[in-house]
Design a protein around this motif. Sequence first.
Motif, PDB file in Angstrom:
ATOM      1  N   CYS A 260      -2.193   7.478   7.891  1.00  0.00           N
ATOM      2  CA  CYS A 260      -2.396   7.116   6.498  1.00  0.00           C
ATOM      3  C   CYS A 260      -2.589   8.315   5.581  1.00  0.00           C
ATOM      4  O   CYS A 260      -3.363   9.221   5.832  1.00  0.00           O
ATOM      5  CB  CYS A 260      -3.541   6.150   6.346  1.00  0.00           C
ATOM      6  SG  CYS A 260      -5.131   6.821   6.711  1.00  0.00           S
ATOM      7  N   LEU A 261      -1.833   8.268   4.515  1.00  0.00           N
ATOM      8  CA  LEU A 261      -1.988   9.205   3.412  1.00  0.00           C
ATOM      9  C   LEU A 261      -3.175   8.727   2.586  1.00  0.00           C
ATOM     10  O   LEU A 261      -4.113   9.448   2.350  1.00  0.00           O
ATOM     11  CB  LEU A 261      -0.696   9.190   2.598  1.00  0.00           C
ATOM     12  CG  LEU A 261      -0.625   9.929   1.281  1.00  0.00           C
ATOM     13  CD1 LEU A 261      -0.825  11.403   1.515  1.00  0.00           C
ATOM     14  CD2 LEU A 261       0.729   9.679   0.644  1.00  0.00           C
ATOM     15  N   ALA A 262      -3.117   7.517   2.149  1.00  0.00           N
ATOM     16  CA  ALA A 262      -4.224   6.851   1.461  1.00  0.00           C
ATOM     17  C   ALA A 262      -3.878   5.382   1.406  1.00  0.00           C
ATOM     18  O   ALA A 262      -2.709   5.014   1.320  1.00  0.00           O
ATOM     19  CB  ALA A 262      -4.411   7.403   0.060  1.00  0.00           C
ATOM     20  N   LEU A 263      -4.896   4.553   1.463  1.00  0.00           N
ATOM     21  CA  LEU A 263      -4.641   3.115   1.436  1.00  0.00           C
ATOM     22  C   LEU A 263      -4.674   2.615   0.005  1.00  0.00           C
ATOM     23  O   LEU A 263      -5.394   1.687  -0.332  1.00  0.00           O
ATOM     24  CB  LEU A 263      -5.672   2.380   2.286  1.00  0.00           C
ATOM     25  CG  LEU A 263      -5.629   2.742   3.761  1.00  0.00           C
ATOM     26  CD1 LEU A 263      -6.686   1.975   4.529  1.00  0.00           C
ATOM     27  CD2 LEU A 263      -4.255   2.461   4.323  1.00  0.00           C
TER      28      LEU A 263
ATOM     29  N   ALA B 155       0.840  -1.199   0.000  1.00  0.00           N
ATOM     30  CA  ALA B 155       0.000   0.000   0.000  1.00  0.00           C
ATOM     31  C   ALA B 155       0.874   1.247   0.000  1.00  0.00           C
ATOM     32  O   ALA B 155       2.003   1.229   0.484  1.00  0.00           O
ATOM     33  CB  ALA B 155      -0.912   0.007   1.216  1.00  0.00           C
ATOM     34  N   LEU B 156       0.315   2.303  -0.553  1.00  0.00           N
ATOM     35  CA  LEU B 156       1.038   3.580  -0.602  1.00  0.00           C
ATOM     36  C   LEU B 156       1.483   3.997   0.800  1.00  0.00           C
ATOM     37  O   LEU B 156       2.595   4.452   1.012  1.00  0.00           O
ATOM     38  CB  LEU B 156       0.116   4.644  -1.199  1.00  0.00           C
ATOM     39  CG  LEU B 156       0.695   6.025  -1.429  1.00  0.00           C
ATOM     40  CD1 LEU B 156       1.738   5.991  -2.521  1.00  0.00           C
ATOM     41  CD2 LEU B 156      -0.417   7.006  -1.819  1.00  0.00           C
ATOM     42  N   CYS B 157       0.577   3.854   1.755  1.00  0.00           N
ATOM     43  CA  CYS B 157       0.859   4.228   3.138  1.00  0.00           C
ATOM     44  C   CYS B 157       0.323   3.125   4.023  1.00  0.00           C
ATOM     45  O   CYS B 157      -0.803   2.694   3.831  1.00  0.00           O
ATOM     46  CB  CYS B 157       0.191   5.560   3.464  1.00  0.00           C
ATOM     47  SG  CYS B 157       0.544   6.168   5.107  1.00  0.00           S
ATOM     48  N   GLY B 158       1.112   2.677   4.967  1.00  0.00           N
ATOM     49  CA  GLY B 158       0.683   1.489   5.685  1.00  0.00           C
ATOM     50  C   GLY B 158       0.534   1.600   7.166  1.00  0.00           C
ATOM     51  O   GLY B 158       0.598   0.614   7.871  1.00  0.00           O
TER      52      GLY B 158
END
Lengths: 470, 71
Positions: B59-62, B51-54
């Motif tokens: 979280c930025l975006a999942l 994922a982009l952000c984990g």
Amino acid sequence: MSRVYRTSRYNLAVPTADGGALLYNAASGAVVSFPGSAGVEIAENLVRWPARIDPEGVAPSIVSRLVAAGILRPEGAGDELLAIRQRYWEARGRTPMTLTVTTTQDCNLGCWYCYEDRTEDALQEHDVDAIVAETRRRLVAGGRSALHVDWYGGEPMLNQEFLRSCSERLQAMARELGIAYAASMISNGSSWPNDPAGFAKAHQLRQVQISFDGMRSRHNRVRRLRSGYRTSRGASPFDEAVSVVDALLEVTQVDVRLNLTPANVEDVGPFLDMVEERRWLDRPGRCTIQPARVTRFSQRSDFVRRNELSPEAFEAVLDRVRERCRKPEAVVTAWFQDGLGPKRSVCAALAADSFVVGAEALVYRCGLQVGERERAVETLRGGPEADAPFEDRAFWEGFDPTRMPDCRRCTFLPICWGGCPKKHLEGDRQSLDNTSEFYRRNLPHRIAAGSRAEVAAGFRFGEEDQFKAD
Amino acid sequence: MKRPTRKKITLVASKEKSPEVTLRLRPGLSFEMVDILPATPDGKPDAGRAALCGYGDACLALVDVGAIDDE
């Protein structure tokens, strides 16, 4: 004489409501159920670390299963921490390459909690060459077989001309190199062209995140239009976003992010009613509901702390959302993305070859840093900033939770890998402590849920469970 | 720590760094093992996604950025 074993330092015991115990190994993801008080006795001994176990008299089949679960380790087996370190660094190399492109730092909405500076910085047509060249260089040098591009802002759709041009060039490059290509976008949903589905197809958008802050009235109040700006069709930010989600779900996945604060939790029910009325969960494209706690996302947004839900309150809301949603599996959060098994991937900020291009053409590691020039790690435009020290570069290249004083002795390390590296960079102790608290409180329930068991009332992991001797 | 009241049994009390612990099994004791590994909705092992952000709150975006290479 029987063989001697050692306990794993990653064993955790969870007492169950029926008087037994579950033994979980965070390094393997395995759970063993021990019924009755005798089971509790055994589980409590197996969580001791360091400890040597002489299993004389124990059936070999039982011992072999405990070894298979990683709970017992043969004497002389390698260092568990070193194994985690190796897995972590392998993941940094194997996590897919992601290019995050901040098309503009501008935004038409003025959300009070925004962590970004709104400026007029925007990528230009002349930046496309440098972005494509740097992406190609990294793809080839890393021997990559796929590229994921995330369009980001500000509001990325406020710079559509650049986005279209850069997207076409990146897709062409991927075709030329014979690699897979996919894209995503993080958007407020208010500035899309008249044919969102056509736009998504043309730019291979596999996933789009659209954010909401409640129902129409609250959403429009929080996501207010800034002076001098308008939405694509002149409707309110809420109605525009709803209509974009409607259209996109015909062709792609939409993640409906629902930002939550103490002021809008009462909108959760009506929002889920709207999701049902519009049949968002039953459309060709997958729809996920992503409740998110509005919190301090960067050093510049400390003020948010005064108006955020506590972690406990947020989890209570999350439970309500799951209970209320017809498809609970559609409710997604960042926690436990790898289930109970050990982590196998890192975020894009840590992934080798991945990079973030800011709207001023500076390169960052984490998308949440764009606009924080002092956090950049290089520049694509050259000029005076090319000689900047880029002091954070060494942090990102060397970040290794298995070498950090607290993380290296933490039992949650295999499933957490230190949590958000940006929080470590900023020394955000409160957020890091919240992460520990989250696992202490919630991990027992996740362990039990997988075994269809119930945790003994009031149980949570304590400090002595999380931090064993080093 | 907020453990519920429960019987505490210590088989070996030791300040040694590597205390010896003997597993004592009682007649009739049994246990079952349940494997919990990352799984897809169809129950098959996950090929490994990133994922982009984990990270929870941060979280930025999942965004799913694809399958982990070489798996």
